[in-house]
Design a protein around this motif. Structure first.
Motif, mmCIF file in Angstrom:
data_model
loop_
_atom_site.group_PDB
_atom_site.id
_atom_site.type_symbol
_atom_site.label_atom_id
_atom_site.label_comp_id
_atom_site.label_asym_id
_atom_site.label_seq_id
_atom_site.Cartn_x
_atom_site.Cartn_y
_atom_site.Cartn_z
ATOM 1 N N MET A 194 1.211 -1.234 0.067
ATOM 2 C CA MET A 194 -0.155 -0.023 0.514
ATOM 3 C C MET A 194 0.726 1.313 0.011
ATOM 4 O O MET A 194 0.444 2.821 0.281
ATOM 5 N N GLU A 195 2.601 1.294 -0.232
ATOM 6 C CA GLU A 195 3.005 2.366 0.419
ATOM 7 C C GLU A 195 3.658 2.356 -0.963
ATOM 8 O O GLU A 195 4.612 3.169 -1.202
ATOM 9 N N CYS A 196 4.496 1.620 -1.273
ATOM 10 C CA CYS A 196 5.968 1.373 -1.977
ATOM 11 C C CYS A 196 5.901 2.475 -3.385
ATOM 12 O O CYS A 196 7.483 2.828 -3.097
ATOM 13 N N SER A 197 5.185 2.369 -4.100
ATOM 14 C CA SER A 197 5.331 3.361 -5.305
ATOM 15 C C SER A 197 5.070 4.714 -4.735
ATOM 16 O O SER A 197 5.938 5.415 -5.302
ATOM 17 N N ALA A 198 4.336 5.129 -3.926
ATOM 18 C CA ALA A 198 4.009 6.365 -3.576
ATOM 19 C C ALA A 198 5.455 7.344 -2.629
ATOM 20 O O ALA A 198 6.820 7.945 -2.733
ATOM 21 N N VAL A 199 6.716 6.257 -2.263
ATOM 22 C CA VAL A 199 7.811 6.227 -1.144
ATOM 23 C C VAL A 199 8.964 6.828 -2.023
ATOM 24 O O VAL A 199 9.613 7.194 -1.946
ATOM 25 N N ALA A 200 8.217 5.160 -3.146
ATOM 26 C CA ALA A 200 9.687 5.622 -4.867
ATOM 27 C C ALA A 200 9.744 6.998 -5.270
ATOM 28 O O ALA A 200 10.529 7.436 -5.588
ATOM 29 N N ALA A 201 8.577 7.143 -5.366
ATOM 30 C CA ALA A 201 8.428 8.764 -5.833
ATOM 31 C C ALA A 201 7.990 9.923 -5.142
ATOM 32 O O ALA A 201 9.270 11.103 -5.347
ATOM 33 N N LEU A 202 8.010 9.863 -3.655
ATOM 34 C CA LEU A 202 9.202 10.597 -2.715
ATOM 35 C C LEU A 202 10.624 10.944 -2.729
ATOM 36 O O LEU A 202 10.988 11.708 -2.809
ATOM 37 N N ALA A 203 11.366 9.915 -2.619
ATOM 38 C CA ALA A 203 12.240 9.629 -2.817
ATOM 39 C C ALA A 203 12.961 10.325 -4.229
ATOM 40 O O ALA A 203 14.421 10.796 -3.704
ATOM 41 N N GLN A 204 12.521 10.345 -5.489
ATOM 42 C CA GLN A 204 13.472 10.237 -6.176
ATOM 43 C C GLN A 204 12.864 11.676 -6.481
ATOM 44 O O GLN A 204 14.195 12.843 -7.041
ATOM 45 N N PHE A 205 11.901 12.021 -6.196
ATOM 46 C CA PHE A 205 12.042 14.240 -5.733
ATOM 47 C C PHE A 205 12.424 14.892 -4.974
ATOM 48 O O PHE A 205 12.705 15.819 -5.244
ATOM 49 N N ARG A 206 12.596 14.362 -3.720
ATOM 50 C CA ARG A 206 13.382 14.294 -2.411
ATOM 51 C C ARG A 206 15.189 14.410 -2.636
ATOM 52 O O ARG A 206 15.856 14.774 -2.532
ATOM 53 N N GLU A 207 15.628 13.501 -3.802
ATOM 54 C CA GLU A 207 16.229 13.128 -4.349
ATOM 55 C C GLU A 207 16.992 12.569 -2.655
ATOM 56 O O GLU A 207 18.357 13.534 -2.706
ATOM 57 N N LYS A 208 16.825 11.490 -1.843
ATOM 58 C CA LYS A 208 16.878 10.751 -0.896
ATOM 59 C C LYS A 208 17.300 9.287 -1.021
ATOM 60 O O LYS A 208 16.714 9.245 -2.381
#
Length: 260
Positions: A194-208
């Motif tokens: 229920m979270e993975c694609s959103a967490v991956a997008a966050l990491a990409q966007f924030r460069e973390k």
């Protein structure tokens, strides 16, 4: 469609750093899971101490610090569901962490994947809403671009079974219909969360750097749903081992980064 209205502007009307201030001495790496029982056992084992809290919407979520094999690690329990999970991670980044290891259960779409086996997603199908605010519209997003080899080395050393593949991320746990399950299997998904694609997008966007992995729980690849080890209290020792693997990865990542 409205989910195609991606805005790449890094600044929003309300940002996490507007309400969350940096915490002095905050660990550069954090480890988080979704299971209260496993998380509490990890805190007790490490003698963790609370250093602050995350205040996402309507609840307080304590953040702890512990020393594991010579490195300081922040520990917190993630909220289930993409919006709450991503919001908490945003606040964690505002506090000062740079890297996150996140682990939790997933449902398997392949009955041959045994209970509590480690699953490492390398792509995620975006059947949720949060990721579309962090990345342009697409069906899939890359996951874990950096540390898969490092983690599989750890798994091999510990003799742990694991699978690598695509995850189906969905917001609606009670709308995983049989037709959808079969379609996602045909599209190459081996599990659902229920979270993975959103967490991956966050990491990409924030460069973390966020490394996200699962351990296999309920089985959707059967005539009837099978809970298997989904309950927090089921197979506690196996889940303790999963938590240890996450801590070992934290040490390995910090060792690699210190030598860069």
């Amino acid at each position: 469609m409205i989910l195609e209205e991606f805005d790449k502007n890094q600044s929003a009307v309300l940002n996490a750093f507007d309400i969350i201030k940096p915490v002095e001495g905050f660990p550069k790496i954090a480890v988080s899971c979704f299971a209260r029982f496993t998380f509490d056992r990890l805190l007790n084992e490490l003698g963790a101490v609370q250093i602050t809290s995350i205040y996402t919407a309507n609840m307080e979520n304590p953040v702890y610090k512990a020393n594991y094999r010579g490195i300081e690690v922040a520990l917190f329990m993630s909220s289930v569901g993409a919006p709450a999970c991503v919001g908490a991670i945003e606040e964690l980044f505002a506090m000062g962490t740079e890297k996150l290891i996140l682990f939790g259960t997933c449902g398997v779409l392949d009955a041959s994947i045994s209970e509590c086996s480690v699953i490492i997603p390398d792509r995620a199908m975006r059947d949720e809403g949060t990721s579309f605010h962090y990345a342009p519209s697409s069906d899939e997003i890359a996951v874990n671009p950096k540390y898969i080899d490092l983690f599989t080395d750890i798994l091999d050393k510990h003799g742990c079974k694991y699978h690598t593949g695509k995850v189906w991320t969905t917001d609606a746990v009670y709308r995983e219909t049989r037709d959808k399950v079969n379609m996602r299997k045909e599209q190459g998904c081996i599990c659902v969360d229920m979270e993975c694609s959103a967490v991956a997008a966050l990491a990409q966007f924030r460069e973390k750097e966020i490394f996200h992995f699962f351990y296999a729980a309920d089985n959707l690849d059967a005539e009837e749903w099978d809970a298997r080890s989904l309950s927090n209290e089921t197979n506690p020792l196996e889940k303790d081992k999963i938590a240890t693997l996450a801590m070992e990865l934290a040490v390995a990542i910090m060792d690699v980064e210190s030598n860069v």
